[in-house]
Write a protein that holds these residues in place. Structure first.
Motif, PDB file in Angstrom:
ATOM      1  N   GLN A  26     -29.415 -18.484   6.797  1.00 52.84           N
ATOM      2  CA  GLN A  26     -28.853 -18.631   7.941  1.00 52.84           C
ATOM      3  C   GLN A  26     -28.182 -20.015   8.587  1.00 52.84           C
ATOM      4  O   GLN A  26     -27.133 -20.365   8.957  1.00 52.84           O
ATOM      5  CB  GLN A  26     -29.125 -17.550   8.424  1.00 52.84           C
ATOM      6  N   ARG A  27     -29.654 -20.444   8.907  1.00 54.14           N
ATOM      7  CA  ARG A  27     -29.894 -21.411   9.959  1.00 54.14           C
ATOM      8  C   ARG A  27     -29.269 -23.144   9.197  1.00 54.14           C
ATOM      9  O   ARG A  27     -28.574 -24.170   9.500  1.00 54.14           O
ATOM     10  CB  ARG A  27     -30.750 -21.693  10.489  1.00 54.14           C
ATOM     11  N   THR A  28     -29.544 -22.753   7.942  1.00 51.23           N
ATOM     12  CA  THR A  28     -29.233 -23.986   7.324  1.00 51.23           C
ATOM     13  C   THR A  28     -27.259 -24.284   7.345  1.00 51.23           C
ATOM     14  O   THR A  28     -27.408 -25.098   6.821  1.00 51.23           O
ATOM     15  CB  THR A  28     -30.108 -23.828   5.632  1.00 51.23           C
ATOM     16  N   LYS A  29     -27.139 -23.225   6.335  1.00 53.33           N
ATOM     17  CA  LYS A  29     -25.183 -22.901   7.057  1.00 53.33           C
ATOM     18  C   LYS A  29     -24.939 -23.242   7.737  1.00 53.33           C
ATOM     19  O   LYS A  29     -23.738 -23.838   7.901  1.00 53.33           O
ATOM     20  CB  LYS A  29     -25.036 -21.341   6.310  1.00 53.33           C
ATOM     21  N   GLU A  30     -25.149 -22.651   9.055  1.00 53.51           N
ATOM     22  CA  GLU A  30     -24.527 -23.068  10.260  1.00 53.51           C
ATOM     23  C   GLU A  30     -24.795 -25.239  10.454  1.00 53.51           C
ATOM     24  O   GLU A  30     -24.386 -25.271  11.482  1.00 53.51           O
ATOM     25  CB  GLU A  30     -25.065 -22.141  11.377  1.00 53.51           C
ATOM     26  N   ALA A  31     -25.637 -25.134   9.882  1.00 59.46           N
ATOM     27  CA  ALA A  31     -25.916 -26.571  10.187  1.00 59.46           C
ATOM     28  C   ALA A  31     -25.389 -28.109   9.373  1.00 59.46           C
ATOM     29  O   ALA A  31     -24.958 -28.420   9.612  1.00 59.46           O
ATOM     30  CB  ALA A  31     -27.965 -27.188   9.835  1.00 59.46           C
ATOM     31  N   GLY A  32     -24.561 -26.795   8.774  1.00 52.77           N
ATOM     32  CA  GLY A  32     -22.992 -27.251   7.675  1.00 52.77           C
ATOM     33  C   GLY A  32     -23.805 -28.391   6.094  1.00 52.77           C
ATOM     34  O   GLY A  32     -23.465 -28.483   5.571  1.00 52.77           O
ATOM     35  N   VAL A  33     -25.364 -27.598   5.787  1.00 49.37           N
ATOM     36  CA  VAL A  33     -25.604 -28.098   4.651  1.00 49.37           C
ATOM     37  C   VAL A  33     -25.342 -26.926   3.445  1.00 49.37           C
ATOM     38  O   VAL A  33     -24.862 -25.436   3.459  1.00 49.37           O
ATOM     39  CB  VAL A  33     -27.468 -27.841   4.295  1.00 49.37           C
ATOM     40  N   LYS A  34     -24.583 -27.730   2.253  1.00 49.91           N
ATOM     41  CA  LYS A  34     -23.967 -26.925   1.359  1.00 49.91           C
ATOM     42  C   LYS A  34     -25.277 -26.772   0.373  1.00 49.91           C
ATOM     43  O   LYS A  34     -24.325 -26.145  -0.579  1.00 49.91           O
ATOM     44  CB  LYS A  34     -22.517 -27.964   1.053  1.00 49.91           C
ATOM     45  N   THR A  35     -26.027 -27.735  -0.323  1.00 48.94           N
ATOM     46  CA  THR A  35     -26.976 -27.696  -1.152  1.00 48.94           C
ATOM     47  C   THR A  35     -28.338 -27.859  -1.190  1.00 48.94           C
ATOM     48  O   THR A  35     -27.973 -28.861  -0.019  1.00 48.94           O
ATOM     49  CB  THR A  35     -26.246 -28.253  -2.401  1.00 48.94           C
ATOM     50  N   LEU A  36     -28.938 -26.547  -1.268  1.00 46.01           N
ATOM     51  CA  LEU A  36     -30.516 -27.475  -1.553  1.00 46.01           C
ATOM     52  C   LEU A  36     -31.351 -27.680  -2.923  1.00 46.01           C
ATOM     53  O   LEU A  36     -30.842 -26.393  -3.064  1.00 46.01           O
ATOM     54  CB  LEU A  36     -31.252 -26.099  -1.007  1.00 46.01           C
ATOM     55  N   VAL A  37     -31.474 -28.404  -2.776  1.00 47.68           N
ATOM     56  CA  VAL A  37     -32.156 -29.306  -3.782  1.00 47.68           C
ATOM     57  C   VAL A  37     -33.671 -28.694  -4.290  1.00 47.68           C
ATOM     58  O   VAL A  37     -34.256 -28.824  -3.328  1.00 47.68           O
ATOM     59  CB  VAL A  37     -32.127 -30.569  -4.643  1.00 47.68           C
ATOM     60  N   ALA A  38     -33.378 -27.806  -4.631  1.00 42.84           N
ATOM     61  CA  ALA A  38     -35.212 -26.762  -4.076  1.00 42.84           C
ATOM     62  C   ALA A  38     -35.917 -27.586  -5.223  1.00 42.84           C
ATOM     63  O   ALA A  38     -36.327 -27.346  -6.149  1.00 42.84           O
ATOM     64  CB  ALA A  38     -34.610 -25.468  -4.398  1.00 42.84           C
ATOM     65  N   VAL A  39     -37.059 -28.113  -4.903  1.00 43.06           N
ATOM     66  CA  VAL A  39     -37.824 -28.991  -5.619  1.00 43.06           C
ATOM     67  C   VAL A  39     -39.363 -28.081  -6.158  1.00 43.06           C
ATOM     68  O   VAL A  39     -39.365 -27.522  -4.823  1.00 43.06           O
ATOM     69  CB  VAL A  39     -38.187 -30.241  -5.176  1.00 43.06           C
ATOM     70  N   THR A  40     -40.206 -28.609  -6.660  1.00 39.20           N
ATOM     71  CA  THR A  40     -41.544 -27.562  -7.319  1.00 39.20           C
ATOM     72  C   THR A  40     -42.487 -28.565  -7.089  1.00 39.20           C
ATOM     73  O   THR A  40     -42.295 -29.328  -7.694  1.00 39.20           O
ATOM     74  CB  THR A  40     -41.312 -26.653  -8.406  1.00 39.20           C
ATOM     75  N   GLU A  41     -44.126 -28.244  -6.713  1.00 38.65           N
ATOM     76  CA  GLU A  41     -45.247 -29.038  -7.054  1.00 38.65           C
ATOM     77  C   GLU A  41     -45.711 -28.081  -8.369  1.00 38.65           C
ATOM     78  O   GLU A  41     -46.476 -29.095  -8.878  1.00 38.65           O
ATOM     79  CB  GLU A  41     -45.742 -28.927  -5.858  1.00 38.65           C
ATOM     80  N   GLY A  42     -45.656 -27.406  -8.815  1.00 44.98           N
ATOM     81  CA  GLY A  42     -46.484 -26.983  -9.889  1.00 44.98           C
ATOM     82  C   GLY A  42     -45.264 -26.101 -10.582  1.00 44.98           C
ATOM     83  O   GLY A  42     -44.587 -25.591 -10.323  1.00 44.98           O
ATOM     84  N   VAL A  43     -46.031 -25.476 -11.793  1.00 40.60           N
ATOM     85  CA  VAL A  43     -45.487 -24.982 -12.739  1.00 40.60           C
ATOM     86  C   VAL A  43     -44.832 -22.949 -11.951  1.00 40.60           C
ATOM     87  O   VAL A  43     -43.921 -22.614 -12.266  1.00 40.60           O
ATOM     88  CB  VAL A  43     -46.019 -24.637 -13.802  1.00 40.60           C
ATOM     89  N   GLY A  44     -46.236 -22.843 -10.733  1.00 45.05           N
ATOM     90  CA  GLY A  44     -45.861 -21.617 -10.491  1.00 45.05           C
ATOM     91  C   GLY A  44     -45.271 -20.905  -9.753  1.00 45.05           C
ATOM     92  O   GLY A  44     -44.422 -19.973  -9.526  1.00 45.05           O
ATOM     93  N   GLU A  45     -44.080 -22.187  -9.416  1.00 49.13           N
ATOM     94  CA  GLU A  45     -43.325 -22.037  -8.391  1.00 49.13           C
ATOM     95  C   GLU A  45     -41.594 -22.229  -9.420  1.00 49.13           C
ATOM     96  O   GLU A  45     -40.844 -22.353  -8.453  1.00 49.13           O
ATOM     97  CB  GLU A  45     -43.400 -23.424  -7.334  1.00 49.13           C
ATOM     98  N   PHE A  46     -42.142 -22.706 -10.508  1.00 54.51           N
ATOM     99  CA  PHE A  46     -40.641 -22.547 -11.413  1.00 54.51           C
ATOM    100  C   PHE A  46     -40.060 -20.846 -10.688  1.00 54.51           C
ATOM    101  O   PHE A  46     -38.294 -20.545 -10.861  1.00 54.51           O
ATOM    102  CB  PHE A  46     -40.273 -22.696 -13.113  1.00 54.51           C
ATOM    103  N   GLU A  47     -40.333 -20.347 -11.199  1.00 51.54           N
ATOM    104  CA  GLU A  47     -40.009 -18.703 -11.571  1.00 51.54           C
ATOM    105  C   GLU A  47     -38.876 -18.342  -9.798  1.00 51.54           C
ATOM    106  O   GLU A  47     -38.208 -17.368 -10.284  1.00 51.54           O
ATOM    107  CB  GLU A  47     -40.787 -17.430 -11.496  1.00 51.54           C
ATOM    108  N   ARG A  48     -39.757 -18.428  -9.263  1.00 56.23           N
ATOM    109  CA  ARG A  48     -39.286 -18.687  -7.445  1.00 56.23           C
ATOM    110  C   ARG A  48     -38.534 -18.701  -6.916  1.00 56.23           C
ATOM    111  O   ARG A  48     -37.514 -18.735  -6.269  1.00 56.23           O
ATOM    112  CB  ARG A  48     -41.104 -18.985  -6.411  1.00 56.23           C
TER     113      ARG A  48
END
Length: 247
Positions: A26-48
């Motif tokens: 909610q705070r992200t959107k209110e700040a005007g962020v339109k896109t979050l490029v969600a990066v991972t550090e390991g394979v275990g995060e892909f599904e999340r």
């Protein structure tokens, strides 16, 4: 249409955000962020990350990779063996073998990106020159070097190759980075938070909404308005990540 901010490197799938994720978003959107490029550090995060994209389809854009440092068995970090990039800090890569292991994996990930015609979002720490020269040798044309801290002369080699550079809120407290940012053309700069790390204050959780801080700092260094930085960096990001729709 309001371009909004693009956070080009964010760990929104991190455990630090699990308890109050809705509020963070909610705070992200209110700040005007339109896109979050969600990066991972390991394979275990892909599904999340995929689950988060499904939950917030107009905001989260998955970016999969394996960080050059991995926890191997215990709590000790070691160079990855089989996030895309290189980390040659002495305590992380004490031997040449560690560096070679990272380089092998880096080249494999670059090859996958080439095969799939995808850009790369690269971690480079104490390895700027090797990172850029390796990408150039591998024929990489679309790359983002996140939280770049190399020498201006090395950065300009990346600029020649068409690469982009992103900077988190932590640059506001690091004057050593000012000269670097001043020398990189705005057309080669993107914004990131790298949240929950690299915020304005050390040891305080960083959030995507803090992208406004690095925007203001870069605007001050460049002598332009924050709006100009927001618009140009967003255009740069969408050019780099064409699969991300402009919402």
């Amino acid at each position: 249409m309001d371009s909004g901010f693009v956070d080009c490197h964010c760990h929104i799938s991190a455990q630090e955000f699990e308890e109050d994720l809705e509020d963070v978003i909610q705070r992200t959107k209110e700040a005007g962020v339109k896109t979050l490029v969600a990066v991972t550090e390991g394979v275990g995060e892909f599904e999340r990350v995929l689950q988060l994209q499904e939950r917030y389809p107009d905001l989260v854009a998955p970016c999969f990779g394996v960080h050059p440092l991995q926890v191997d068995g215990g709590l000790e970090q070691r160079s990855v063996k089989p996030q895309i990039g290189l980390d040659f800090t002495p305590w992380c890569a004490p031997s040449q073998q560690d560096k070679d292991d990272q380089l092998d994996v880096f080249i494999k990930q670059l090859s996958i990106a080439q095969e799939l015609q995808l850009p790369v979002n690269v971690h480079s720490r104490s390895a700027a020159k090797v990172t850029i020269s390796t990408m150039r040798k591998q024929g990489i044309s679309r790359a983002l070097l996140h939280n770049f801290a190399g020498k201006p002369s090395v950065a300009l080699e990346g600029v020649k190759a068409g690469y982009l550079f992103s900077f988190p809120p932590a640059v506001c407290r690091n004057q050593q980075r000012d000269k670097l940012i001043q020398q990189i053309p705005l057309e080669h700069i993107c914004l990131e938070t790298d949240s929950p790390a690299l915020g304005l204050e050390k040891h305080v959780r960083n959030e995507p909404r803090n992208i406004t801080l690095c925007c203001q700092h870069i605007a001050d260094l460049k002598g332009v308005s924050p709006e100009t930085v927001k618009v140009v960096t967003a255009e740069n990001a969408y050019r780099l990540f064409p699969k991300v729709s402009r919402r």
